[in-house]
Write a protein that holds these residues in place. Structure first.
Motif, PDB file in Angstrom:
ATOM      1  N   MET A 153      36.059  45.274  56.897  1.00  0.00           N
ATOM      2  CA  MET A 153      34.625  45.451  56.765  1.00  0.00           C
ATOM      3  C   MET A 153      34.122  44.589  55.612  1.00  0.00           C
ATOM      4  O   MET A 153      34.606  44.711  54.486  1.00  0.00           O
ATOM      5  N   GLU A 154      33.162  43.734  55.895  1.00  0.00           N
ATOM      6  CA  GLU A 154      32.513  42.946  54.848  1.00  0.00           C
ATOM      7  C   GLU A 154      31.134  43.543  54.604  1.00  0.00           C
ATOM      8  O   GLU A 154      30.278  43.558  55.498  1.00  0.00           O
ATOM      9  N   VAL A 155      30.910  44.036  53.401  1.00  0.00           N
ATOM     10  CA  VAL A 155      29.647  44.687  53.048  1.00  0.00           C
ATOM     11  C   VAL A 155      29.079  44.001  51.814  1.00  0.00           C
ATOM     12  O   VAL A 155      29.696  44.003  50.754  1.00  0.00           O
ATOM     13  N   GLN A 156      27.901  43.418  51.972  1.00  0.00           N
ATOM     14  CA  GLN A 156      27.191  42.795  50.859  1.00  0.00           C
ATOM     15  C   GLN A 156      25.774  43.348  50.834  1.00  0.00           C
ATOM     16  O   GLN A 156      24.997  43.121  51.755  1.00  0.00           O
ATOM     17  N   GLU A 157      25.451  44.081  49.804  1.00  0.00           N
ATOM     18  CA  GLU A 157      24.125  44.661  49.658  1.00  0.00           C
ATOM     19  C   GLU A 157      23.224  43.694  48.896  1.00  0.00           C
ATOM     20  O   GLU A 157      23.676  42.686  48.356  1.00  0.00           O
ATOM     21  N   GLY A 158      21.943  44.004  48.863  1.00  0.00           N
ATOM     22  CA  GLY A 158      20.996  43.164  48.157  1.00  0.00           C
ATOM     23  C   GLY A 158      19.784  42.858  49.017  1.00  0.00           C
ATOM     24  O   GLY A 158      19.471  43.574  49.973  1.00  0.00           O
ATOM     25  N   LEU A 159      19.078  41.783  48.656  1.00  0.00           N
ATOM     26  CA  LEU A 159      17.874  41.399  49.387  1.00  0.00           C
ATOM     27  C   LEU A 159      18.189  41.018  50.828  1.00  0.00           C
ATOM     28  O   LEU A 159      17.425  41.316  51.747  1.00  0.00           O
ATOM     29  N   PHE A 160      19.321  40.344  51.014  1.00  0.00           N
ATOM     30  CA  PHE A 160      19.761  39.965  52.359  1.00  0.00           C
ATOM     31  C   PHE A 160      21.126  40.597  52.616  1.00  0.00           C
ATOM     32  O   PHE A 160      22.165  39.949  52.437  1.00  0.00           O
ATOM     33  N   PRO A 161      21.146  41.865  53.028  1.00  0.00           N
ATOM     34  CA  PRO A 161      22.435  42.554  53.232  1.00  0.00           C
ATOM     35  C   PRO A 161      23.223  41.935  54.374  1.00  0.00           C
ATOM     36  O   PRO A 161      22.656  41.409  55.340  1.00  0.00           O
ATOM     37  N   ARG A 162      24.525  42.001  54.247  1.00  0.00           N
ATOM     38  CA  ARG A 162      25.425  41.447  55.258  1.00  0.00           C
ATOM     39  C   ARG A 162      26.516  42.465  55.534  1.00  0.00           C
ATOM     40  O   ARG A 162      27.252  42.853  54.622  1.00  0.00           O
ATOM     41  N   ARG A 163      26.610  42.904  56.781  1.00  0.00           N
ATOM     42  CA  ARG A 163      27.626  43.869  57.187  1.00  0.00           C
ATOM     43  C   ARG A 163      28.269  43.375  58.478  1.00  0.00           C
ATOM     44  O   ARG A 163      27.631  43.354  59.526  1.00  0.00           O
ATOM     45  N   VAL A 164      29.534  42.983  58.380  1.00  0.00           N
ATOM     46  CA  VAL A 164      30.239  42.398  59.517  1.00  0.00           C
ATOM     47  C   VAL A 164      31.621  43.013  59.623  1.00  0.00           C
ATOM     48  O   VAL A 164      32.294  43.244  58.609  1.00  0.00           O
ATOM     49  N   LEU A 165      32.045  43.277  60.858  1.00  0.00           N
ATOM     50  CA  LEU A 165      33.404  43.747  61.130  1.00  0.00           C
ATOM     51  C   LEU A 165      34.278  42.567  61.543  1.00  0.00           C
ATOM     52  O   LEU A 165      33.854  41.718  62.339  1.00  0.00           O
ATOM     53  N   TYR A 166      35.478  42.518  60.999  1.00  0.00           N
ATOM     54  CA  TYR A 166      36.424  41.474  61.330  1.00  0.00           C
ATOM     55  C   TYR A 166      37.717  42.092  61.852  1.00  0.00           C
ATOM     56  O   TYR A 166      38.025  43.249  61.546  1.00  0.00           O
TER      57      TYR A 166
END
Length: 207
Positions: A153-166
């Motif tokens: 799981m890639e989780v990046q919070e903030g103004l442009f959140p990014r949540r991707v499953l690999y």
């Protein structure tokens, strides 16, 4: 990844799946088929239309300033000089039309759509995606289940959140299972990762 002759035959069989599999998840004890939404989304339609109309307006006003008359009555160009304002507006209009054409191409071709197929009976995972017209229009990948080491799981919070499953594959780079545009909530992502890891009998990792 190039397909071998055996993979090509399985690819043809995969294309013959019932069309309902792309409308809803098909899941059983040993089979899980997950449809992937492509570029045909309401937000993409709205943005492509808005960009096309705005770019067309800029271009028409720029041309009107060069001709010295309004090509469209609603778009006045009387207060605009062709040099430099009209040239700039033509440039932005042409650039916007090219970008909107690209967006419409991705929508019409439904780029990025496809499915993820996890077959425990045959012990294989198949990933299919539609690309742009051409040699790589059909993108088909196949892996053995025993080579899958983890779900990441890639989780990046903030103004442009990014949540991707690999999917971590032995000896290969991580394969994305979801699109960055899906905008999954953290709870939805964790639930999806847990269900998939349980089905594949692998661990969950974060990064």
């Amino acid at each position: 990844m190039r397909m071998t002759s055996g993979w090509e035959s399985k690819f043809v069989q995969s294309l013959k799946l019932n069309r309902t599999q792309f409308v809803m998840n098909r899941r059983s004890k040993w089979l899980w088929i997950e449809p992937i939404t492509g570029s045909r989304k309401i937000s993409n339609f709205f943005f492509a239309c808005l960009l096309f109309l705005g770019s067309l307006g800029f271009f028409v006003v720029g041309i009107s300033s060069y001709l010295g008359r309004n090509l469209i009555p609603l778009l006045s160009s009387q207060q605009i000089l062709f040099v430099p304002q009209g040239i700039v507006m033509c440039f932005y209009g042409i650039a916007g039309l090219f970008i909107s054409s690209y967006l419409w191409c991705t929508i019409l071709c439904n780029v990025g759509s496809g499915y993820n197929k996890f077959d425990e009976k045959e012990e294989v995972v198949c990933l299919f995606r539609w690309g742009f017209p051409g040699r790589n229009r059909r993108i088909f990948l196949q892996f053995r289940m025993k080579d899958i080491q983890a779900i990441k799981m890639e989780v990046q919070e903030g103004l442009f959140p990014r949540r991707v499953l690999y999917m971590e594959i032995k000896g290969q780079q991580d394969i994305p299972l979801t699109r960055t545009e899906e905008n999954l909530t953290l709870r939805e992502m964790e639930q999806k990762a847990a269900e998939l890891a349980c089905f594949l009998r692998v661990s969950i990792e974060g990064f």
